[in-house]
Design an enzyme around this catalytic site. Structure first.
Site, PDB file in Angstrom:
ATOM      1  N   LYS A   1       0.844  -1.197   0.000  1.00 43.34           N
ATOM      2  CA  LYS A   1       0.000   0.000   0.000  1.00 43.34           C
ATOM      3  C   LYS A   1       0.878   1.245   0.000  1.00 43.34           C
ATOM      4  CE  LYS A   1      -2.697   2.698   3.269  1.00 43.34           C
ATOM      5  NZ  LYS A   1      -3.994   2.848   2.583  1.00 43.34           N
TER       6      LYS A   1
ATOM      7  N   SER B   1     -22.489  12.877   9.022  1.00 45.56           N
ATOM      8  CA  SER B   1     -21.140  13.399   9.210  1.00 45.56           C
ATOM      9  C   SER B   1     -20.944  14.705   8.441  1.00 45.56           C
ATOM     10  CB  SER B   1     -20.097  12.365   8.769  1.00 45.56           C
ATOM     11  OG  SER B   1     -20.296  12.002   7.433  1.00 45.56           O
TER      12      SER B   1
ATOM     13  N   GLU C   1     -20.677  14.076  13.839  1.00 47.44           N
ATOM     14  CA  GLU C   1     -19.876  12.842  14.014  1.00 47.44           C
ATOM     15  C   GLU C   1     -18.370  13.085  14.134  1.00 47.44           C
ATOM     16  OE1 GLU C   1     -21.057   9.681  11.259  1.00 47.44           O
ATOM     17  OE2 GLU C   1     -23.134  10.373  11.256  1.00 47.44           O
TER      18      GLU C   1
ATOM     19  N   ARG D   1      -6.325   0.433  -0.714  1.00 48.96           N
ATOM     20  CA  ARG D   1      -7.204   0.645   0.452  1.00 48.96           C
ATOM     21  C   ARG D   1      -7.374  -0.636   1.244  1.00 48.96           C
ATOM     22  NH1 ARG D   1     -11.207   4.752   1.398  1.00 48.96           N
ATOM     23  NH2 ARG D   1     -12.246   3.332   2.806  1.00 48.96           N
TER      24      ARG D   1
ATOM     25  N   TRP E   1     -19.444  -5.525   8.784  1.00 46.54           N
ATOM     26  CA  TRP E   1     -18.119  -4.917   8.651  1.00 46.54           C
ATOM     27  C   TRP E   1     -17.168  -5.353   9.753  1.00 46.54           C
ATOM     28  CZ3 TRP E   1     -19.916   0.696   6.872  1.00 46.54           C
ATOM     29  CH2 TRP E   1     -20.413   0.585   5.566  1.00 46.54           C
TER      30      TRP E   1
ATOM     31  N   ASP F   1     -28.168   3.906  10.933  1.00 52.64           N
ATOM     32  CA  ASP F   1     -27.632   3.677   9.581  1.00 52.64           C
ATOM     33  C   ASP F   1     -27.516   2.186   9.270  1.00 52.64           C
ATOM     34  OD1 ASP F   1     -27.230   6.360   8.861  1.00 52.64           O
ATOM     35  OD2 ASP F   1     -25.325   6.433   9.954  1.00 52.64           O
TER      36      ASP F   1
ATOM     37  N   HIS G   1     -19.667  12.235  -3.495  1.00 51.37           N
ATOM     38  CA  HIS G   1     -18.349  11.667  -3.797  1.00 51.37           C
ATOM     39  C   HIS G   1     -17.459  12.627  -4.564  1.00 51.37           C
ATOM     40  CE1 HIS G   1     -20.988   8.201  -3.133  1.00 51.37           C
ATOM     41  NE2 HIS G   1     -19.946   7.739  -2.502  1.00 51.37           N
TER      42      HIS G   1
ATOM     43  N   CYS H   1     -25.239  10.987   0.960  1.00 52.78           N
ATOM     44  CA  CYS H   1     -24.576  10.247   2.055  1.00 52.78           C
ATOM     45  C   CYS H   1     -23.906  11.265   2.971  1.00 52.78           C
ATOM     46  CB  CYS H   1     -23.565   9.256   1.455  1.00 52.78           C
ATOM     47  SG  CYS H   1     -22.920   8.055   2.638  1.00 52.78           S
TER      48      CYS H   1
HETATM   49  N1  GLN Z   1     -24.054   8.604   9.236  1.00 52.59           N
HETATM   50  C1  GLN Z   1     -22.966   8.201   8.404  1.00 52.59           C
HETATM   51  C2  GLN Z   1     -22.286   9.431   7.831  1.00 52.59           C
HETATM   52  O1  GLN Z   1     -22.949  10.401   7.622  1.00 52.59           O
HETATM   53  C3  GLN Z   1     -23.425   7.310   7.276  1.00 52.59           C
HETATM   54  C4  GLN Z   1     -22.283   6.801   6.461  1.00 52.59           C
HETATM   55  C5  GLN Z   1     -22.642   5.765   5.400  1.00 52.59           C
HETATM   56  O2  GLN Z   1     -23.753   5.673   4.953  1.00 52.59           O
HETATM   57  N2  GLN Z   1     -21.721   4.985   4.973  1.00 52.59           N
HETATM   58  O3  GLN Z   1     -21.097   9.430   7.569  1.00 52.59           O
HETATM   59 ZN    ZN Z   2     -24.336   6.412   2.868  1.00 50.42          ZN
END
Ligand code: GLN
Ligand code: ZN
Length: 762
Positions: free
Chosen positions: A18, A441, A492, A523, A569, A607, A702, A734
């Site tokens: 990596k 977040s 967060e 990664r 996970w 979530d 993203h 997200c």
């Molecule tokens: N609550 C998380 C965030 O906002 C959700 C992240 C996710 O969906 N992977 O980062």
């Molecule tokens: Zn998400």
């Protein structure tokens, strides 16, 4: 009895690969540096395996990025857009082309997108999806497999076993990039190239070659089955000198058993960890000459092998077909295991004695063989370790088991039906149409991460750290107020990772120092280990949520990770069904939900981004999974009163085949990722007449690009045409964790404005 290994982790004990790749990508090291690091690593892997007594040491399992991408390069399936990189006069080499395919290419005035990436079966490894055109041609375009064969032979003095993804799996894992053909029809053009590769390997002295056909553990149609038959018939005919070991993994052969055992190959590998029951079926159908490679050591988890269990299966096979036709192996490539337990210096010695990483799994194969050769002591020692785990009070908590046993249907049901709850909640919250919110977040800047690093090193006190996080939280709340968002989040900032944060506070979890597993490219992830019954010794998020609510009059959402995502996970226990572990986590999250409610938090988001990826590979196993997964979520969510609003969130995935289960989760509000698909995903929800409230993401998080008001209004109008406007929320796709502040502020400002416009338009 040969010891067979299917593949070894590439990334290095201390993630050397990596680091070497990332330095090279950043222009901070030379190609030679990278090649040298890789060579040293590979040679170590080969030596380690040979010294551990592995007879069939794999080569070509190494990869700079991904082994499916390696195949695309080897077979010359290089999409046309990379041609300027291939022919570049600026001295691009095979490696530059390879990384361009993996990561895109932005240099010399060129801007070429990367190839698509997707999940490797039901693992957390991601592969680069091969791209095919109707006129797709194949030819040998890389010497990697040949070089690795020669390299491994030199280092070990043994004849290594090249590993290649088999032709049918290679085609099926790819994608047609234009219409008018089916990729399986490319087989006649592809096969001659495979045969060339195999014959070239034979000419260098290869004896065994591993061809992976994991698709044999999937639902196949007749055409696909026929392709497999044809491919191996041809290979057998044209490469008579080679011994092919055909590998399957991640599931049972089931109705493909007949097909698989009748293929004219030397040996068949089956995954007995995932599907021990298939041994009987395979033994019943096996023809006279076929050898079996038994995958008895779990390649996807970190637990010590139970030798008694493995020996039972090995002996059964030996009795049925003779010891000389049986090999033993890990269930799948050890790519999915962390590297070496020997590096874990901080683990409790008792718990450590229950575990095995890739390096130890090699020894397990050797010990199994030694036991069969008469070394009884190894079996005794192993039995002691297994028993100490079975009986350990670190693992087994009677009160937790009792609570799970006592779960009733009522525990998985809110007091009232959604329509009643919606009325009660509307009266309580008085939100406008198209209420705005975010997923949880906010930007985790370098500063925020450095505070955590300093806290870990002891450079700042816990109190100082808390103050920094508090200030960041308050600043973020004030910003949300100024932006005019309706429902706020705390950001967060106190969390490193959405699973780790909870795992660290729950009983039954542990964390390794070096238990890294490759996720994609460079990664890696370091999943927590769920080793024991899970319980919640204290509040986890209440203090932060309460603080966040105390600095604003607006509604503050509590923010939790759901039981299925925590399970998915992590490395999980193999001594009880996943569903039971899920229920234990669900009860712990439920207690947290109830505690948040008692602390005055009115909306709570749980979530579940990983619920889709737990879906079994076989269709006939999906309903059972969805039943317990949905139930686990409902247990977590159902401890509250009607007036408390439960949210959930899922990231982008194909939900089409599970809408009814998403509906069965019965969250008051779900937010989902949809913007990149232009709300297409909502059509499935509309078709199902999804009854509860829903926030389809209106912009892609993203990318740093700031979406315009107009494009978000257009998406909202599209959504309102599909679902009742009163049920719609407005939010990004997200969490905003990976974004910078400036684009976040600008994007949210536009989003709030888009919601206002949409309100006026209805
Ligand atoms: N609550 C998380 C965030 O906002 C959700 C992240 C996710 O969906 N992977 O980062
Ligand atoms: Zn998400």
């Amino acid at each position: 009895m040969l010891l067979n290994n299917l593949g070894y982790p590439r990334i290095g004990a201390r993630r050397e690969l990596k680091k070497a790749c990332e330095l090279y990508w950043a222009g901070k090291s030379s190609k030679d540096d990278l090649y040298n690091t890789a060579k040293t690593l590979r040679e170590n892997y080969w030596k380690t395996q040979a010294q551990a007594g592995i007879d069939l040491v794999p080569c070509n399992d190494f990869s700079f990025y991904d082994h499916v991408l390696d195949m695309s390069l080897l077979l010359g399936a290089i999409p046309a857009r990379y041609m300027p990189v291939v022919t570049d006069v600026k001295g691009n080499t095979e490696l530059d082309l390879y990384f361009a395919m993996a990561r895109g290419y932005q240099k010399d005035g060129l801007d070429i997108t990367a190839m698509e990436m997707t999940k490797w079966f039901d693992t957390n490894y991601h592969y680069i999806v091969p791209e095919f055109t109707k006129q797709q041609q194949f030819k040998i375009c890389s010497d990697k497999v040949f070089e690795e064969f020669n390299g491994a032979r030199q280092v070990t003095g043994k004849i290594p076993k090249p590993v290649l993804l088999g032709p049918v799996s290679y085609l099926l894992l790819g994608k047609e990039k234009e219409s008018g053909f089916n990729r399986i029809d490319l087989l006649p053009r592809l096969l001659p190239v495979y045969i060339d590769i195999l014959n070239r390997l034979a000419s260098y002295g290869a004896v065994w070659v591993q061809l992976d056909e994991p698709v044999l553990a999937l639902d196949l149609d007749d055409k696909e089955r026929e392709a497999i038959r044809l491919a191996y018939k041809e290979i057998n005919k044209q490469c008579p000198g080679l011994k092919i070991v055909l590998t399957t993994y991640f599931g049972a052969l089931k109705e493909n058993t007949e097909l698989a055992v009748k293929l004219p190959v030397c040996a068949l590998h089956i995954d007995l960890v995932r599907a021990p029951e298939q041994l009987d079926a395979v033994l019943a159908a096996i023809p006279e000459k076929l050898s079996l490679s038994l995958g008895v050591v779990d390649g996807r988890n970190i637990w010590k092998n139970n030798y008694a269990w493995s020996l039972e299966h090995i002996r059964k096979a030996q009795e049925a077909i003779g010891a000389d036709r049986v090999m033993i192996a890990p269930s799948c490539s050890l790519l999915h295991s962390p590297f070496d337990l020997g590096l874990e210096t901080a683990l409790d010695a008792g718990i450590r004695n229950w575990m095995a990483f890739a390096r130890q799994k090699l020894d397990e194969l050797q010990e199994l063989k030694a036991i069969l050769d008469g070394n009884e002591q190894l079996l005794v020692t192993n039995r002691e370790a297994i028993q100490s785990r079975n009986l350990s009070s670190l693992i087994h908590k009677q009160d937790v088991k009792q609570k799970v046993a006592n779960i009733t249907d009522a525990d998985a049901r809110r007091h009232s039906a959604f329509t009643t709850r919606q009325r009660v909640q509307q009266e309580r919250f008085q939100l406008p149409l198209f209420p705005t919110t975010t997923i949880g977040s906010f930007p985790q800047t370098a500063d925020v991460r450095s505070w955590r690093a300093q806290l870990k090193k002891g450079a700042i006190s816990k109190q100082h750290y808390d103050e920094l996080i508090k200030a960041e939280t308050e600043r973020t709340i004030k910003l949300q107020e100024a932006l005019g968002l309706d429902v706020l989040v705390h950001g967060e900032f106190e969390r490193n990772d959405m699973v780790e944060y909870f795992g660290e506070q729950l009983d039954g979890f542990l964390f390794t120092q070096n238990g890294w597993v490759q996720s994609y490219g460079s990664r890696c992830v370091k999943p927590p280990v769920i080793y024991g019954d899970v319980s919640r010794p204290h509040d986890m998020t209440v203090r932060w949520s309460q603080y966040a609510q105390s600095v604003t009059q607006h509604i503050m959402k509590g923010m939790l990770t759901g039981p299925v995502t925590i399970l998915q996970w992590s490395f999980v226990r193999d001594d009880q069904p996943r569903s039971i572990t899920a229920n234990q986590i669900a009860l712990a999250i439920r207690e947290e939900v109830v505690a948040l409610e008692a602390a005055g938090i009115r909306m709570i988001q749980i979530d579940e981004p990983a619920i889709r990826e737990g879906l079994p590979l076989r269709r006939d196993e999906r309903a059972a999974y969805l039943d317990w997964a949905v139930k686990a979520f409902r247990i977590a969510a159902s401890g509250v009163q009607d007036q408390t609003q439960i949210h959930t969130h899922m990231c982008y995935s194909e939900f089409n085949d599970m809408i009814e289960h998403i509906a069965a989760m019965d969250a008051d509000v779900i937010t989902i990722e949809t913007s990149r698909s232009q709300m297409e995903l909502l059509e499935a929800f509309a078709g199902f007449k999804y009854p509860n409230e829903i926030g389809p993401g209106v912009y892609d998080i993203h990318s740093p690009r700031v979406p315009t008001v107009a494009e978000m209004v257009a998406l909202l109008e599209k959504a309102a045409a599909l679902l009742p406007a009163r049920n719609l929320w407005v939010n990004p796709d997200c969490g905003l964790k990976t974004r910078g502040w400036s684009e976040t502020e600008a994007a949210l400002k536009n989003m709030v404005q888009a919601a206002e416009t949409a309100r006026q338009n209805v």
